[in-house]
Design a protein around this motif. Structure first.
Motif, short mmCIF file in Angstrom:
data_model
loop_
_atom_site.label_atom_id
_atom_site.label_comp_id
_atom_site.label_asym_id
_atom_site.label_seq_id
_atom_site.Cartn_x
_atom_site.Cartn_y
_atom_site.Cartn_z
N ASN A 1 0.80 -1.22 0.00
CA ASN A 1 0.00 0.00 0.00
C ASN A 1 0.84 1.27 0.00
O ASN A 1 0.37 2.32 -0.44
N ARG A 2 2.05 1.20 0.50
CA ARG A 2 2.92 2.38 0.48
C ARG A 2 3.33 2.75 -0.94
O ARG A 2 3.75 3.88 -1.20
N TYR A 3 3.25 1.80 -1.86
CA TYR A 3 3.71 2.02 -3.23
C TYR A 3 2.63 1.68 -4.25
O TYR A 3 2.93 1.45 -5.41
N ARG A 4 1.39 1.67 -3.81
CA ARG A 4 0.30 1.24 -4.72
C ARG A 4 0.11 2.22 -5.86
O ARG A 4 -0.52 1.89 -6.88
N ASP A 5 0.61 3.46 -5.73
CA ASP A 5 0.49 4.44 -6.81
C ASP A 5 1.78 4.64 -7.58
O ASP A 5 1.86 5.54 -8.43
N ASP A 6 2.79 3.82 -7.30
CA ASP A 6 4.09 4.00 -7.98
C ASP A 6 4.76 2.64 -8.12
O ASP A 6 5.42 2.15 -7.21
N LYS A 7 4.57 2.02 -9.27
CA LYS A 7 5.13 0.69 -9.51
C LYS A 7 6.65 0.70 -9.44
O LYS A 7 7.27 -0.22 -8.90
N GLN A 8 7.27 1.72 -10.00
CA GLN A 8 8.73 1.79 -10.00
C GLN A 8 9.28 1.87 -8.58
O GLN A 8 10.30 1.25 -8.25
N ALA A 9 8.59 2.62 -7.71
CA ALA A 9 9.03 2.72 -6.32
C ALA A 9 8.91 1.37 -5.62
O ALA A 9 9.76 1.00 -4.80
N LEU A 10 7.86 0.60 -5.95
CA LEU A 10 7.70 -0.73 -5.36
C LEU A 10 8.84 -1.65 -5.77
O LEU A 10 9.45 -2.31 -4.92
N THR A 11 9.14 -1.74 -7.05
CA THR A 11 10.19 -2.65 -7.50
C THR A 11 11.56 -2.21 -6.99
O THR A 11 12.40 -3.04 -6.64
N ARG A 12 11.79 -0.91 -6.93
CA ARG A 12 13.07 -0.42 -6.43
C ARG A 12 13.25 -0.78 -4.96
O ARG A 12 14.31 -1.25 -4.53
N GLU A 13 12.19 -0.57 -4.15
CA GLU A 13 12.26 -0.89 -2.73
C GLU A 13 12.34 -2.40 -2.50
O GLU A 13 13.08 -2.88 -1.63
N THR A 14 11.61 -3.16 -3.29
CA THR A 14 11.55 -4.61 -3.10
C THR A 14 12.88 -5.28 -3.43
O THR A 14 13.32 -6.19 -2.73
N LEU A 15 13.55 -4.82 -4.47
CA LEU A 15 14.73 -5.52 -4.99
C LEU A 15 16.05 -4.87 -4.61
O LEU A 15 17.11 -5.37 -5.00
N GLN A 16 16.02 -3.77 -3.86
CA GLN A 16 17.24 -3.01 -3.64
C GLN A 16 18.33 -3.79 -2.89
O GLN A 16 19.52 -3.53 -3.08
N GLU A 17 17.95 -4.77 -2.06
CA GLU A 17 18.96 -5.50 -1.28
C GLU A 17 19.45 -6.77 -1.98
O GLU A 17 20.40 -7.40 -1.52
N ILE A 18 18.82 -7.16 -3.08
CA ILE A 18 19.17 -8.41 -3.74
C ILE A 18 20.63 -8.41 -4.23
O ILE A 18 21.35 -9.40 -4.02
N PRO A 19 21.14 -7.36 -4.89
CA PRO A 19 22.53 -7.42 -5.34
C PRO A 19 23.52 -7.69 -4.22
O PRO A 19 24.43 -8.51 -4.37
N ASP A 20 23.37 -7.01 -3.08
CA ASP A 20 24.30 -7.22 -1.96
C ASP A 20 24.13 -8.61 -1.36
O ASP A 20 25.13 -9.26 -1.00
N GLN A 21 22.90 -9.09 -1.23
CA GLN A 21 22.68 -10.42 -0.67
C GLN A 21 23.26 -11.50 -1.58
O GLN A 21 23.86 -12.47 -1.11
N LEU A 22 23.12 -11.32 -2.86
CA LEU A 22 23.64 -12.30 -3.82
C LEU A 22 25.16 -12.32 -3.81
O LEU A 22 25.78 -13.39 -3.71
N THR A 23 25.77 -11.17 -3.94
CA THR A 23 27.24 -11.13 -3.97
C THR A 23 27.83 -11.59 -2.64
O THR A 23 28.87 -12.24 -2.62
N GLU A 24 27.15 -11.26 -1.53
CA GLU A 24 27.64 -11.70 -0.22
C GLU A 24 27.64 -13.22 -0.14
O GLU A 24 28.59 -13.81 0.41
N TYR A 25 26.61 -13.86 -0.64
CA TYR A 25 26.55 -15.32 -0.57
C TYR A 25 27.74 -15.94 -1.31
O TYR A 25 28.46 -16.79 -0.75
N PHE A 26 27.96 -15.55 -2.55
CA PHE A 26 29.02 -16.17 -3.34
C PHE A 26 30.41 -15.74 -2.85
O PHE A 26 31.34 -16.55 -2.80
N TRP A 27 30.55 -14.48 -2.49
CA TRP A 27 31.87 -13.99 -2.09
C TRP A 27 32.36 -14.64 -0.80
O TRP A 27 33.53 -15.00 -0.69
N ARG A 28 31.46 -14.82 0.18
CA ARG A 28 31.86 -15.42 1.46
C ARG A 28 32.25 -16.88 1.28
O ARG A 28 32.92 -17.45 2.14
#
Length: 780
Positions: free
Chosen positions: A623-650
């Motif tokens: 509901n915080r992003y129901r009027d802005d799809k781009q804001a939803l995807t940006r907020e939802t996926l913003q941590e994925i790059p760090d979580q992914l690289t952290e898994y493989f790098w460690r």
């Protein structure tokens, strides 16, 4: 916003000639970043150099662009003929195409091609921009007794092209040019002007990486004649420097490179008068090099006036006649004036397609489901840095093992580095079918099925996030599970949605989601995430293991869509702790107006776990992003790059290197309405700007409104003729004594809300098709 710089390279093939008077077009490309909403401004990023007399331009210029996984980044590339005979502003268009950065990164080799309406094909390659500066390599070359290839009555006009080696996804091994010299008129002992190249581009900071120098005899029609080639590296160039003499007769050729042609060392030599790295971080691969003495005088070995003549601008040469440009090798931007830059390219691994082999074979539901237990969550786990032992959890099969741990790479790779190595992101979707969602036939409820095809919030979240992640999954097949519903009298917390274990593309996901309400399920409760998390973790481990056997890297993302808080937070915590060593991230999107305060545990998962487990969680309220799809995807996926690289790098797992992909071809997409020529203005000083915003602004804030608008007219309301095809398949089962007021959705029966009357389904655990749901793992 978690963004990273990426590098764009461009190449075109078989362009349509738009020049007149029996001449050939001189193409160049203009790159424009398009706006994502009305609050942004599109901007012209720049233009490439002009390639004279060529319909197969291979531009050296590259462009660096900011990229974020949760935001669509579109670029328009327009190709124009540089006709100096026409008045200013009459640059003739040769074709335009639009590319989206994430879509290119998700393709094999990070290369994508589009056909141009006017004829020809435009290719782009995107890779990670250098994360640090390696300085510039300053060089000065001279030719010595080069072999004349201009016939009996002519003398060659030599120039050279310096390239680095890449493994191209379509043609295999090839060379990417980063610098072209000026030609020297009628001289077989030419001395070219000093030049500089970016060390990061020519060798990626590794001074032992191969470099190719290729010599040509310049032809005004663009069909240059090959004079010979030699290979070297930065270390060898630094070691080959000799003093530049005042007298040509006394030149030292003891360290000169022999120029070979068709395997024969008989085409002359190239002398290095200057080689020096300036600025940048020191490379760990430089080796121990002592520079040979260099002449302090710049006036030594002054070429004759004829030898110094410059036929054309140094960036205006077309590919030589013998130098057939590979169709998917693209260049990079160079800074002009005066010199060019580049960077090593990494290619992805061979793609391996497989079905959802992580699911056990289906077996009928057993009567004594009360005895079925979910996997124990109390087994201690090894630290994330270590490979998991196959016996440490009965979530895993007995023959499963992760790759052995290795020392972390010296430099932590970036998310784009892994994508450039061919890493794929697989998405699993879990949907909440508990009774608190309300009757899906009543407007305003969360699962309401609008007769006009308008999407509800569940569908909007699936399309918004799914359309982004689908770009990084080559086969785009997604497991979809449901939880919180009853079939017969049995509550299921992980059942298959759809008639296949993996559904093909997002429209099929929406169709299966809508069809599940035709199966006679009872929307019940409680809200339990643990089993879908267990299932996703098992799939993630299995996918990575299977992929590693064939040279693939796979990371899994679980998207959970729910209308309320979990009923047993401790059970969820244990499932997350068990999953933290898997190549998995968990995103929870809260749908509706419930109190999600306790769900923010997901955002603080690592801190709440005392730092003992890898951060794999993210919670977002829709509901915080129901009027802005781009804001939803940006907020939802913003941590994925760090979580992914952290898994493989460690675990010491670096990105995959380039692979030889000569057995595959890049297929060019047909032009669409988005591939339009922009309205550009060409200034007298060479500046290029947008004369209008026509075709340059998108609106990514809006959600897709209807199913038909997403599927170009495909009607996803059409259900299968046989009800069996849409019966949910139970892939996990967990009994609980806690039940919310159930809601039975049966197309031919009345529906009750929580606490009201409902139809519990047929006796004996049978659904409408007369078949029991299939239990894939009834006891573990």
């Amino acid at each position: 916003m978690n963004s990273q710089r990426v590098r764009l390279e461009i190449h075109a093939a078989k362009l349509t000639n738009v020049a007149k008077h029996f001449s050939t077009s001189d193409p160049y490309a203009v790159v424009t970043i398009l706006a994502n909403d009305a609050n942004e401004q599109p901007r012209v990023l720049g233009k490439t150099e002009v390639i004279k007399n060529s319909l197969n331009p291979r531009w050296v210029t590259h462009f660096d662009i900011d990229y974020c996984i949760g935001k669509l980044t579109r670029i328009n590339i327009g190709v124009y003929d540089d006709d100096k005979t026409k008045e200013l502003g009459s640059h003739k268009p040769m074709g335009s195409a639009m590319f989206e950065i994430g879509q290119v990164l998700g393709t094999r080799g990070n290369v994508k091609a589009k056909q141009l309406r006017n004829g020809g094909t435009l290719f782009v390659r995107i890779k990670a921009a250098p994360s640090c500066e390696f300085g510039t390599l300053r060089l000065k070359f001279a030719g010595y007794q080069l072999k004349n290839v201009d016939g009996l009555f002519g003398k060659s006009d030599p120039f050279f092209e310096m390239s680095y080696k890449v493994q191209d996804a379509a043609v295999g091994l090839t060379w990417q040019p980063v610098y072209r010299s000026q030609p020297i008129k009628a001289d077989l002992n030419p001395c070219w002007l000093p030049f500089e190249v970016d060390v990061g581009r020519i060798c990626g900071g590794d001074y032992n990486q191969p470099i190719q120098v290729k010599l040509y005899d310049y032809k005004s029609n663009g069909k240059h004649s090959w004079m010979g080639t030699f290979e070297t590296n930065v270390n060898a160039l630094l070691a080959a420097v000799v003093p530049e003499p005042v007298d040509k007769q006394n030149v030292d050729i003891s360290k000169a490179f022999s120029v070979a042609k068709r395997g024969k060392v008989a085409a002359g030599k190239v002398i290095v008068f200057e080689a020096q790295v300036n600025g940048g971080a020191a490379s760990s691969n430089q080796g121990s090099i002592t520079l040979a003495p260099m002449s302090a005088a710049v006036t030594g070995y002054v070429p004759t006036a004829a030898a110094s003549a410059i036929i054309n601008e140094p960036t205006s040469f077309s590919p030589p006649e013998q130098y057939v440009p590979p169709q998917t090798v693209m260049p990079e931007q160079y800074v002009q004036p005066p010199l060019q830059q580049a960077h090593i390219i990494h290619e992805p691994s061979t793609i391996f397609n497989s079905q959802a082999s992580y699911l056990p074979p289906p077996v009928p539901i057993v009567p004594n489901l009360a005895a079925a237990t979910r996997p124990t969550a109390s087994v201690p786990l090894p630290p994330p840095e270590a490979a998991k032992d196959a016996s440490s959890s009965d979530l895993e099969s007995s023959d499963y093992s992760l790759p052995p741990p290795m020392a972390p790479p010296e430099r932590k790779p970036s998310f784009v580095d892994y994508l450039s190595g061919g890493l794929e992101i697989e998405m699993c979707i879990a949907i909440d079918f508990t009774g608190s969602n309300g009757d899906p036939r009543i407007p305003g409820t969360l699962h309401y099925m609008d007769s006009n095809g308008r999407l509800n919030d569940y569908e909007k979240a699936i399309t918004a996030v799914g359309s982004i992640l689908a770009r990084y999954d080559t086969n785009q097949r997604f497991p979809v599970w449901g939880f919180g519903a009853k079939f017969g009298s049995q509550i299921q917390h992980c059942f298959q949605v759809g008639d296949e274990a993996e559904l093909n593309r997002i429209p099929s996901v929406l169709k299966a989601y809508r069809n599940v309400f035709q199966s006679g399920l009872t929307m019940s409760g409680p809200t339990v995430f643990a089993e879908v998390i267990d299932m996703a973790a098992a799939k993630a481990r299995s996918s990575l293991e299977a992929g590693s056997r064939v040279g693939r890297q796979i990371y899994t993302l679980l998207l959970i869509l729910t209308d309320g808080e979990v009923s047993d937070l401790e059970l969820t915590k244990r499932a997350l702790h068990n999953a933290s060593d898997a190549p998995l991230s968990v995103i929870v999107v809260g749908i509706g107006n419930a109190d999600f305060s306790s769900m923010h545990y997901f955002d603080n998962f690592q801190a709440n776990a005392g730092g003992k487990h890898r951060d794999i969680c993210k919670f977002v309220e829709f509901n915080r992003y129901r009027d802005d799809k781009q804001a939803l995807t940006r907020e939802t996926l913003q941590e994925i790059p760090d979580q992914l690289t952290e898994y493989f790098w460690r675990r010491g797992i670096p990105p995959l290197p380039s692979v030889n992909g000569s057995q595959s071809n890049v297929t060019a997409d047909a032009p669409t309405d988005e591939d339009t020529d922009l309205n550009l203005s060409f200034g007298a000083n060479g500046e290029i700007s947008l004369a209008s915003d026509r075709g340059a602004i998108y609106d990514d804030t809006r959600y897709i409104s209807t199913i038909d608008s997403m599927t170009n007219g495909t009607n996803l309301y059409q259900t299968s003729a046989s009800p069996t095809s849409c019966q949910p398949q139970v892939v996990s089962s967990h009994n609980t004594s806690q039940e919310a007021g159930p809601v039975q959705y049966n197309p031919n029966a009345s529906i009750g809300v929580a606490g009201g009357p409902y139809v519990a389904g047929n006796a004996g655990g049978m659904n409408q098709s007369g078949m029991a749901p299939v239990l894939a793992n009834s006891a573990r």
